[in-house]
Each structure stands twice: as C-alpha cells, then as structure tokens.
Design an enzyme around this catalytic site. Structure first.
Site, PDB file in Angstrom:
ATOM      1  N   GLU A  75       0.808  -1.223   0.000  1.00 45.98           N
ATOM      2  CA  GLU A  75       0.000   0.000   0.000  1.00 45.98           C
ATOM      3  C   GLU A  75       0.841   1.274   0.000  1.00 45.98           C
ATOM      4  OE1 GLU A  75      -0.488  -2.566   2.016  1.00 45.98           O
ATOM      5  OE2 GLU A  75      -2.589  -3.205   1.929  1.00 45.98           O
ATOM      6  N   PHE A 127     -11.322  -7.972  14.822  1.00 44.91           N
ATOM      7  CA  PHE A 127     -10.164  -8.268  13.979  1.00 44.91           C
ATOM      8  C   PHE A 127      -9.793  -7.027  13.136  1.00 44.91           C
ATOM      9  CE2 PHE A 127      -8.737  -9.997   9.743  1.00 44.91           C
ATOM     10  CZ  PHE A 127      -7.478 -10.418  10.166  1.00 44.91           C
ATOM     11  N   GLN A 128      -8.566  -6.643  13.154  1.00 47.02           N
ATOM     12  CA  GLN A 128      -8.015  -5.502  12.393  1.00 47.02           C
ATOM     13  C   GLN A 128      -8.670  -4.167  12.763  1.00 47.02           C
ATOM     14  OE1 GLN A 128      -8.050  -6.651   8.191  1.00 47.02           O
ATOM     15  NE2 GLN A 128      -6.017  -7.536   8.414  1.00 47.02           N
ATOM     16  N   VAL A 131      15.366   9.320  -3.026  1.00 50.78           N
ATOM     17  CA  VAL A 131      16.048  10.050  -1.953  1.00 50.78           C
ATOM     18  C   VAL A 131      17.308   9.291  -1.547  1.00 50.78           C
ATOM     19  CG1 VAL A 131      15.835  10.776   0.461  1.00 50.78           C
ATOM     20  CG2 VAL A 131      13.999  11.245  -1.167  1.00 50.78           C
TER      21      VAL A 131
HETATM   22  P1  FAD Z   1       7.663  24.039  -1.094  1.00 51.37           P
HETATM   23  O1  FAD Z   1       8.204  24.079   0.272  1.00 51.37           O
HETATM   24  O2  FAD Z   1       6.645  23.021  -1.423  1.00 51.37           O
HETATM   25  O3  FAD Z   1       7.102  25.498  -1.397  1.00 51.37           O
HETATM   26  C1  FAD Z   1       6.376  25.821  -2.524  1.00 51.37           C
HETATM   27  C2  FAD Z   1       5.738  27.175  -2.297  1.00 51.37           C
HETATM   28  O4  FAD Z   1       5.064  27.558  -3.485  1.00 51.37           O
HETATM   29  C3  FAD Z   1       4.689  27.157  -1.185  1.00 51.37           C
HETATM   30  O5  FAD Z   1       4.950  28.203  -0.283  1.00 51.37           O
HETATM   31  C4  FAD Z   1       3.373  27.343  -1.922  1.00 51.37           C
HETATM   32  O6  FAD Z   1       2.416  28.053  -1.175  1.00 51.37           O
HETATM   33  C5  FAD Z   1       3.815  28.129  -3.145  1.00 51.37           C
HETATM   34  N1  FAD Z   1       2.944  27.992  -4.315  1.00 51.37           N
HETATM   35  C6  FAD Z   1       2.312  26.896  -4.779  1.00 51.37           C
HETATM   36  N2  FAD Z   1       1.626  27.159  -5.897  1.00 51.37           N
HETATM   37  C7  FAD Z   1       1.847  28.466  -6.164  1.00 51.37           C
HETATM   38  C8  FAD Z   1       1.413  29.323  -7.201  1.00 51.37           C
HETATM   39  N3  FAD Z   1       0.638  28.901  -8.189  1.00 51.37           N
HETATM   40  N4  FAD Z   1       1.823  30.606  -7.165  1.00 51.37           N
HETATM   41  C9  FAD Z   1       2.616  31.064  -6.159  1.00 51.37           C
HETATM   42  N5  FAD Z   1       3.047  30.292  -5.152  1.00 51.37           N
HETATM   43  C10 FAD Z   1       2.678  29.000  -5.162  1.00 51.37           C
HETATM   44  N6  FAD Z   1      16.033  21.594  -1.232  1.00 51.37           N
HETATM   45  C11 FAD Z   1      16.841  22.547  -1.696  1.00 51.37           C
HETATM   46  O7  FAD Z   1      16.337  23.539  -2.254  1.00 51.37           O
HETATM   47  N7  FAD Z   1      18.202  22.435  -1.569  1.00 51.37           N
HETATM   48  C12 FAD Z   1      18.794  21.353  -1.044  1.00 51.37           C
HETATM   49  O8  FAD Z   1      20.009  21.293  -0.956  1.00 51.37           O
HETATM   50  C13 FAD Z   1      17.966  20.271  -0.656  1.00 51.37           C
HETATM   51  N8  FAD Z   1      18.490  19.090  -0.241  1.00 51.37           N
HETATM   52  C14 FAD Z   1      17.655  18.029  -0.102  1.00 51.37           C
HETATM   53  C15 FAD Z   1      18.216  16.754   0.042  1.00 51.37           C
HETATM   54  C16 FAD Z   1      17.387  15.656   0.122  1.00 51.37           C
HETATM   55  C17 FAD Z   1      17.991  14.288   0.210  1.00 51.37           C
HETATM   56  C18 FAD Z   1      15.972  15.829   0.095  1.00 51.37           C
HETATM   57  C19 FAD Z   1      15.057  14.654   0.188  1.00 51.37           C
HETATM   58  C20 FAD Z   1      15.420  17.081  -0.001  1.00 51.37           C
HETATM   59  C21 FAD Z   1      16.248  18.188  -0.128  1.00 51.37           C
HETATM   60  N9  FAD Z   1      15.708  19.456  -0.372  1.00 51.37           N
HETATM   61  C22 FAD Z   1      16.559  20.449  -0.748  1.00 51.37           C
HETATM   62  C23 FAD Z   1      14.256  19.715  -0.390  1.00 51.37           C
HETATM   63  C24 FAD Z   1      13.847  20.538   0.842  1.00 51.37           C
HETATM   64  O9  FAD Z   1      13.644  19.650   1.892  1.00 51.37           O
HETATM   65  C25 FAD Z   1      12.530  21.323   0.581  1.00 51.37           C
HETATM   66  O10 FAD Z   1      11.520  20.410   0.278  1.00 51.37           O
HETATM   67  C26 FAD Z   1      12.639  22.301  -0.566  1.00 51.37           C
HETATM   68  O11 FAD Z   1      13.734  23.167  -0.400  1.00 51.37           O
HETATM   69  C27 FAD Z   1      11.367  23.145  -0.685  1.00 51.37           C
HETATM   70  O12 FAD Z   1      11.287  23.607  -1.989  1.00 51.37           O
HETATM   71  P2  FAD Z   1      10.165  24.644  -2.413  1.00 51.37           P
HETATM   72  O13 FAD Z   1      10.290  25.839  -1.553  1.00 51.37           O
HETATM   73  O14 FAD Z   1      10.285  24.825  -3.884  1.00 51.37           O
HETATM   74  O15 FAD Z   1       8.823  23.838  -2.177  1.00 51.37           O
END
Ligand code: FAD
Length: 576
Positions: free
Chosen positions: A52, A114-115, A382
C-alpha cells in the site's frame, strides 16, 4: 423510486470528478467499494500494487505531475497503516490526495474486532479532511466534500468506510452532486505590486529563487529573468522551473546546489522568492531586501525577512511585473554569475567525462541524459541519487522532475515512475534510485510489468546507504551499519517479466541505456557505481570540513582503511 448501493453512487461521483485511477489493494473491509468499481465497469482503472505504501506514493506523484487529485485505497488496519508514508509525502509537498480505507462493520466498532484500528485517530496529523462514514445516505456527500477540501487545502482527504455502510442502499434519484470546484486564488493587491516593481527597479544585484510553486509560471519566469537580467536559482523540487541550460540559470541552492548560486545569494541586494518555502536560511543572502511572491499568505516572511510580499498566483504576479518593471539589458552582476556558472559547468563536464570502471555516478547521469526525450519525466529517489540527479542531470522546462522533497522518503522513485507512465503514457518515464531506496519498494516493479507500463528504472548500485555513510563521515564518525549484500536487480527484473541489464563496466553503459530505451517493456538498469563517490555539497561549511578531518584522523587511529576521498585540491577549488 429505485435504489442504488452507496458505493456505486460514490464510484459515479469519482468518475464525475474526472478520476481515472485508483492505486491500492482490495480486501475484506473495502470490498464493497472494489465491487462497485468492477460492477459499474467504471472508467476508473484500478491498479493493484504489492504494498500500500506504493499506492499512496504513486498517488502523491500523480498529483505532483498532473495537479489533479491522486487516489489510493486500502483495507483498514494494516492496509491503512501501510498507506501512511505516501500520505505524508502528499501532505508535506502540498498536493491533493483522496484516500479510501476500509473499516470494520459499523455495528462492531469498539468491540476489539479483527483488524480494528481507529483510523480517524491514526490519520489526524496527516489529513486536512478525515471522517468516518456513518450512513449510506451521507457517503457520496462526504466524498464530495473530501475532494473539494483536498483541492483547496492541497492536502490529504481520507475516508474510513465501514463496509456494511458502503453496501447500504440509497435512493437513485438523489440530486446530483456538483463536481464544479472553484479554487480560491487570492487576488493581487495593486499596492504590493507597485512596491515590488519599485524595489526591483532600484536593485543592482537581484537574484531570483524559484520554487516548485513557480512551475506553473515557467514562461513568465523565463521572461522575467530575461527582462531584468537577473540570475535564477531553483530549489530542489523547483528544478525545471527554468531550463538548466538557460544562460541565466545558476543552479540549485543548498547542500545539493552550486557554488555560483551560493555566491550569487551572498552578493545579492535583492532576493526575489517565487513560489518557494525554502528552509535553509544559511544559503540565503545576509541582510538583502526581499520580494516574496506566494499563493499562500502564511508563507510570506516565514523564512526570510520580507520587504514586499505579493500574495497570489506566481504566473499572474510575474506577468504583471513583466509589464511594469524597467527592462535591464546588461547587468554586471548577471555577467559575473554567468562567468562563474560557465566554470561550474566546465567542472561538471569534467566529472561527467570520467570513463572509469566502477562507473562514476556523474558519468551515469550524462548517459541517462543522452537517452532522454524532450518531455521525459524523471522520478528521482532520496539518497545520493538525489544529489547526482539534481546536480548533473540537465532538465528542461518541458521535462518534469519529481522527488519526495519535504518528507524525503526513500522509495519514491519507482512509484513516481509508475504514476508518470499511467498519467502520461506517451512520455518517457525514468526512475533514478539508489539500491537502498529501490529495495524498499522493489516488489512493485512487477506492477509496472503487469500493467504494461514501460518505465526505465536506473539503479545506482553501490551496495550501501551511501548518503548515510557520507553523513557519518562528515560528522567525523566511522562508517557503520550501512553496507548491504549484493542483489542482481537485472535478474530480478527478468524474474518479474521485465527486462534487466546489469552494467558493471563503463563501456557497457551507453549500449545498455540505448537498449533500455528501445525496449517497450519495463526495464531495470542495475548500474554498479563507484562506492567511493562522495556527494559533496556545492559549498562545504566549516563544520563539515572539521567533520571530515575528524573522520580521517579516526580512520587512521583505529587502523581502518581510509575510504577514498576526493582529492583535496578538488574540494578546495570547487567547494570552499
Ligand atoms: P515548497 O516548500 O513546497 O514550497 C512551494 C511554495 O510555493 C509554497 O509556499 C506554496 O504556497 C507556493 N505555491 C504553490 N503554488 C503556487 C502558485 N501557483 N503561485 C505562487 N506560489 C505557489 N532543497 C533545496 O532547495 N536544496 C537542497 O540542498 C535540498 N536538499 C535536499 C536533500 C534531500 C535528500 C531531500 C530529500 C530534499 C532536499 N531538499 C533540498 C528539499 C527541501 O527539503 C525542501 O523540500 C525544498 O527546499 C522546498 O522547496 P520549495 O520551496 O520549492 O517547495
């Protein structure tokens, strides 16, 4: 007046919402819903997965790619519990998901049956809408509310459905439920736009940080960056918001990011954040002014001190700015960024030219790119696979790049590729996973085979949890509990009825990828990669440098073999 089963009415309703898939596993407490899907000869295709977790991860990926609601289904108890991981992925990456879980018969609730698991209690933290169905009559109405809420709140709506209630009969001439949904998008405030324009016009070193929320505004973002001659950095899930080969692109930001992006941030006097909730403040400018555009008012100023906040849709807001900001044809700051970026790409190219055996992950990314298509969907896992893909794979605006960005769950690569191929049968879908991540969900490669979804799964096989090893080393610790036994994933692919290629030598890499591309069946490329390849950050911080020094000293003192580190020269030149 006729009667109809509540579950059948719900299936019709789901169809009316345009739902075309359900990922899940049937079973006793949800059998009535599944029977209704069968009996109604519904347009909804049921994809039976083998665990799942894969159902909910696939539903999250479907939603990340299409913007439409992803749906998963399971029995109550263990099935519901298995769904949790993908549900959290949807919650944390803010995408709509509908989850239908079975429940023990209403008349037995509370009898330690159950479950019997209190799923409403279980899902409290993960869901934006979380109800147990209590009557056949209300079942379709509640489903309708659940879908609306998931869309509006960009989260998970979950319904716990006692099977006896789903089987209950309701009138067949109940008024049809509306499936029209008007998403509330905040209107732009003129004053904020004016202030943003003024700030942008007065900046000398503006830098744009585009997140996943800017992906609906790719055209506008590109035009904006060109109009004001500003460099664009992207977040991890924002990769592809602007093509990696655009001259104003300066790479990702953060540990997996580039040195030019880090330096542009540090030298900027205006940060323009678009659709991002980027959390790592250390990589942002110190004391610059800031314009932030976000659809969610709560995000304005959440991570960085904002001078002007613009609440609204990124495409609309940027379109306005494009019409009103003063164009800048030449900007010395952009020129400097571009020249640094040219050097960065030269370094990356050098890495990718390593024609060595065991295969360098960097070279593998280049080979993957060579078989990709204009609109390839990359579903990235990841682990170190995240770093190699983000840094070395050039993604264009027409392509898609998805990952479990906030939950960071291993095992998201394969379910993402399954969902990609199901949602877009004509597009190439490539999963890129480490062997550790793939092994968490590998049973579901057979799902791709069963439903004839010709995905390509590339496994970076180093027989270890390389990212964890890297973390241990940079914390000054010795490697512990991160090694695996070897699995021949190519043989596994064949056992599942797909195609498999085990690639151990560099010279075999390109031919294997080309054969994978040409085969119209699900394929696994099990690529044995260099175990010593270190996923160094774009900018090493002092703590990490100290950690490495401690690890080196410990290795020698405890008479362990010192694992190969990249030559110090490279580290100093590129990353410090
Ligand atoms: P989100 O946090 O999802 O933000 C998106 C934003 O857009 C929200 O505030 C939302 O309200 C807004 N939004 C949505 N739709 C619209 C629209 N139509 N118009 C205007 N605004 C809108 N990230 C990095 O950047 N650098 C790293 O080095 C990094 N290392 C990582 C390593 C690993 C192994 C993993 C798994 C993740 C890593 N991350 C890294 C990811 C990190 O954890 C965050 O998830 C990421 O930085 C968030 O990106 P974001 O701000 O684009 O997305």
């Amino acid at each position: 007046m006729g009667k109809v089963k509540a579950s059948e009415a719900v299936v019709k309703l789901l169809e009316n919402w345009g739902i075309d898939h359900i990922y899940g596993i049937p079973g006793d407490s949800i059998d009535s819903m599944v029977e209704a899907l069968r009996k109604e000869e519904s347009k909804i295709k049921f994809y039976t997965v083998r665990h799942e977790e894969v159902a909910s991860l696939a539903a999250a990926a479907y939603s990340k790619l299409t913007g439409k609601i992803g749906v998963s289904l399971a029995i109550g108890g263990p099935g519901a519990i298995h769904l949790l991981n993908g549900m959290y992925d949807a919650k944390m990456d803010h995408v709509p998901m509908l989850v239908l879980v079975g429940h023990i018969p209403a008349r037995l609730t509370g009898t330690d049956y159950f479950q019997e698991v209190d799923t409403v209690e279980l899902f409290k933290d993960v869901a934006v809408y979380n109800k147990k169905i209590t009557s056949a009559e209300s079942f379709p109405v509640v489903v309708n509310q659940a879908i609306r809420t998931a869309y509006q709140e960009r989260g998970v709506a979950v319904l716990s459905i006692p099977d006896d209630i789903a089987m209950g009969e309701i009138s067949d001439n109940a008024p049809q439920l509306s499936t029209v949904f008007e998403k509330k998008v905040p209107g732009l405030v003129q004053n904020d736009l004016n202030n943003a324009v003024a700030l942008i016009n007065s900046a000398s070193n503006p830098v744009i940080l585009a997140g996943v929320g800017a992906k609906n505004a790719k055209k506008e973002l590109r035009a904006f960056s060109e109009r004001i001659s500003a460099p664009v950095a992207v977040t991890l899930p924002g990769k592809g918001a602007i093509s990696d080969d655009h001259p104003n692109f300066i790479g990702n930001i953060g540990k997996i990011g580039t040195k030019p992006a880090y330096e542009a941030m540090k030298n900027s006097d205006l940060l323009i954040m678009i659709g991002t909730d980027y959390p790592y403040a250390a990589y942002l400018p110190e004391g610059a002014k800031c314009v932030q555009i976000d659809i969610d008012p709560i995000k304005i100023g959440k991570r960085y001190s904002v001078t002007v906040g613009v609440v609204g849709d990124a495409a609309e807001a940027i379109a306005y700015l494009n019409d009103h900001v003063t164009p800048v044809n030449e900007r010395p700051f952009l020129k400097t960024c571009q020249s640094k970026m040219a050097t960065w790409w030269k370094w990356m190219d050098e890495d990718q030219e390593k024609k060595q055996t065991p295969i360098a992950p960097e070279a593998l990314m280049s080979a993957i790119e060579s078989i990709s298509e204009d609109d390839t969907i990359y579903s990235v896992d990841v682990g170190t696979s995240t770093v190699w893909s983000t840094r070395y794979l050039k993604v264009s605006e027409k392509q898609d790049f998805i990952v479990s960005a906030w939950l960071g769950t291993m095992g998201c690569g394969l379910p993402g590729a399954i969902a990609a191929k199901q949602a877009f049968p004509d597009r190439q879908a490539i999963a890129i996973s480490g062997d550790g991540a793939f092994a968490m969900v590998m049973q579901d490669f057979v799902t791709a085979v069963h439903y004839k979804l010709p995905i390509i799964v590339v496994i970076l096989n180093n027989k270890q949890l390389a990212f964890i090893k890297y973390e241990q080393q940079s914390a000054g610790q010795l490697k512990y509990a991160v090694d695996f036994g070897d699995i021949d994933y190519a043989k596994f692919a064949e056992a599942c009825g797909g195609k498999g290629f085990r690639v151990e030598k560099y010279d075999d890499l390109q031919p294997a990828l080309e054969q994978a591309k040409a085969s119209n069946v699900p394929v696994i490329l099990d690529v044995v990669v260099d175990v010593d390849a270190a996923p160094l950050p774009g900018k090493i911080v002092m703590d990490e440098a100290k950690g490495y020094a401690r690890f080196t000293a410990k290795s020698i003192a405890e008479n362990h073999k010192l694992e190969k580190m990249p030559p110090m020269k490279t580290v100093v030149r590129r990353f410090l």
